[in-house]
Design a protein around this motif. Sequence first.
Motif, short mmCIF file in Angstrom:
data_model
loop_
_atom_site.label_atom_id
_atom_site.label_comp_id
_atom_site.label_asym_id
_atom_site.label_seq_id
_atom_site.Cartn_x
_atom_site.Cartn_y
_atom_site.Cartn_z
N ARG A 103 78.14 102.83 2.35
CA ARG A 103 78.19 103.14 3.12
C ARG A 103 76.48 102.47 3.36
N ALA A 104 75.86 103.02 2.69
CA ALA A 104 74.14 102.44 2.55
C ALA A 104 74.13 100.91 3.00
N VAL A 105 74.54 100.93 1.50
CA VAL A 105 74.45 99.28 1.68
C VAL A 105 74.93 98.76 3.52
N ASP A 106 75.98 98.83 3.51
CA ASP A 106 76.63 97.75 5.10
C ASP A 106 74.88 98.57 6.36
N GLY A 107 74.69 99.36 6.16
CA GLY A 107 73.84 99.82 6.74
C GLY A 107 73.08 99.35 6.65
N LEU A 108 72.18 99.05 5.41
CA LEU A 108 70.56 98.60 5.62
C LEU A 108 70.68 97.08 5.56
N ALA A 109 71.98 96.22 5.28
CA ALA A 109 72.29 95.05 5.49
C ALA A 109 72.50 94.53 7.00
N LEU A 110 72.48 95.84 7.99
CA LEU A 110 72.59 95.59 9.15
C LEU A 110 71.19 95.13 9.75
N ARG A 111 70.15 95.69 8.79
CA ARG A 111 68.83 96.11 9.91
C ARG A 111 67.80 94.46 9.90
N ASP A 112 67.53 94.03 11.06
CA ASP A 112 66.87 92.64 10.74
C ASP A 112 65.43 92.55 9.31
N ASP A 113 64.90 93.43 9.59
CA ASP A 113 63.61 93.63 8.74
C ASP A 113 64.25 94.64 6.77
N VAL A 114 65.53 94.24 6.63
CA VAL A 114 65.58 93.84 5.57
C VAL A 114 66.14 92.86 4.34
N ASP A 115 65.84 92.59 3.57
CA ASP A 115 66.40 91.69 2.77
C ASP A 115 67.29 91.86 1.35
N LEU A 116 68.65 92.30 1.77
CA LEU A 116 69.02 93.23 0.62
C LEU A 116 69.56 92.40 -0.62
N TYR A 117 69.08 93.62 -1.90
CA TYR A 117 69.40 92.79 -3.44
C TYR A 117 70.26 93.83 -4.13
N ILE A 118 71.74 93.72 -4.26
CA ILE A 118 71.92 95.01 -5.43
C ILE A 118 72.63 94.59 -6.11
N THR A 119 72.72 95.33 -7.54
CA THR A 119 73.80 94.88 -8.83
C THR A 119 74.43 95.85 -9.27
N LEU A 134 82.48 94.71 3.16
CA LEU A 134 81.07 93.13 3.50
C LEU A 134 81.50 91.63 3.51
N THR A 135 82.79 91.91 3.74
CA THR A 135 83.21 90.21 3.94
C THR A 135 82.50 89.70 4.93
N GLY A 136 82.62 88.67 3.97
CA GLY A 136 81.41 87.26 4.78
C GLY A 136 80.21 87.78 4.93
N ARG A 137 79.55 88.56 4.47
CA ARG A 137 78.73 89.02 4.29
C ARG A 137 77.51 89.25 2.79
N TYR A 138 78.05 88.55 1.78
CA TYR A 138 77.66 88.90 0.84
C TYR A 138 77.57 87.77 -0.01
N VAL A 139 77.21 86.94 -1.10
CA VAL A 139 77.19 86.13 -1.76
C VAL A 139 76.51 87.15 -3.21
N GLU A 140 77.89 86.68 -3.96
CA GLU A 140 77.72 87.15 -5.63
C GLU A 140 76.99 85.70 -7.08
N LEU A 141 76.36 86.41 -7.24
CA LEU A 141 75.40 85.56 -8.44
C LEU A 141 75.82 86.50 -10.02
N ARG A 142 76.72 86.23 -10.44
CA ARG A 142 77.26 86.10 -12.01
C ARG A 142 76.28 86.39 -12.98
N VAL A 143 75.98 87.27 -13.56
CA VAL A 143 75.19 87.17 -14.88
C VAL A 143 75.32 86.77 -16.17
N LEU A 144 75.08 85.91 -17.37
CA LEU A 144 75.45 86.72 -18.45
C LEU A 144 74.89 86.52 -19.40
#
Length: 402
Positions: A103-119, A134-144
């Motif tokens: 819910r927090a991630v979704d709320g922050l992502a809707l703001r125009d003044d936030v560029d959001l990064y999560i792990t 978050l369908t269609g609203r996230y991209v995933e980076l897999r770290v090795l």
Amino acid sequence: MDKNLVPRPHYTAWLQRWKNKNVIKVVTGMRRSGKSCIFELFQGELRAGGIPESNIHCINFESLDEEYPTDARGLYRYLVQRLRPGVNYVFLDEVQHVADFERAVDGLALRDDVDLYITGSNAFFLSSELATLLTGRYVELRVLPFSYSEFLSARPSESNPDTEFNRYLTYGGMPFSARLDDERSILDYLGGVFSTIVLEDVAQRYPRMDMRSFRDTAAYLADNIGNITSRKRIASGLALAGTKATATTVGGYLDILMENYLFFKAGRYDLRGREYLATLEKYYLGDLGFRFWLLGKTQGDVGHRIENAVYLELLRRYRTVSVGKLGAAEVDFVVTGDSGPEYFQVAQTVLPEETREREFKPLRSLADNYPKTVLTLDRIGVGDYDGIRQNNIVDWLLEEDR
């Protein structure tokens, strides 16, 4: 920024590519594989690019340095109160520790003044609930863990790449252990990482699971990296060693091991039928150091260990890696490049003529003009042979053009 951080350009370049785009950047990967350090490297690039410190907001929910809200509404309010004019770059590290964090991630992502990064440290982090939200609203980076190039950057500058490669095959590429020099310390560290994953990520979610049986399954897989197997075969192998587990139970263990990036599954692809096969896959370790810790083996089985190292490098470069089936023969790895498939064979050596014929034959049987490569430890005989490239593994791992 810590000046001792090893540059990880593959990952920071990805973050730069997605910067200021209206999607959530989700960074996943094994515990201690370097996700937080990648954030730190990227934040340094933001500062160097003129982003003021006041517009960079970082929270690591596993840090004890400060206390942060651990409920969704409290976290959202906490961050919104600290936003400044312009774009705010918000980094939430191990955010799964926050109740209803979606819910927090979704709320922050809707703001125009936030560029959001999560792990997050396991694939459950991208559970169906979060993925659906978050369908269609996230991209995933897999770290090795460290690639071999990154591993060398952490070693003394005078290190010999060929000599260090044996160390990499034995102790793996976990960022912290790459700088350790004595075997006991490396063992202790790897054991601590494995135990943290088991106790904090596995036992909490599966409190009734037989942990000994789970660990025995991990050890069995580590001893059989690169071998075609199945849940039934694993259960039979465990039974011979005195561990009772049904194929169904083993299947659950496999899912958990992959969910926490301790192992990856390489499915088989029928190169003639052009379809993925549902059975008899291969498993590879997320870091070779865990083989050393689980089994205590420092020698032998070089062929499978270099195959594991190549598999991880292919995952870094191509994202999806399969095992190729060609009738009764096999192509070790099939990947999808920018212009189509590419094929790789891996062998310790192809100097004996019969070994060369065995490794080159499946690639010669492929009736297409896509890139074909044989990777070995040999430094004699490298070059092109009828459209098949033979390369030294260490040189290939250190290639800059990826």
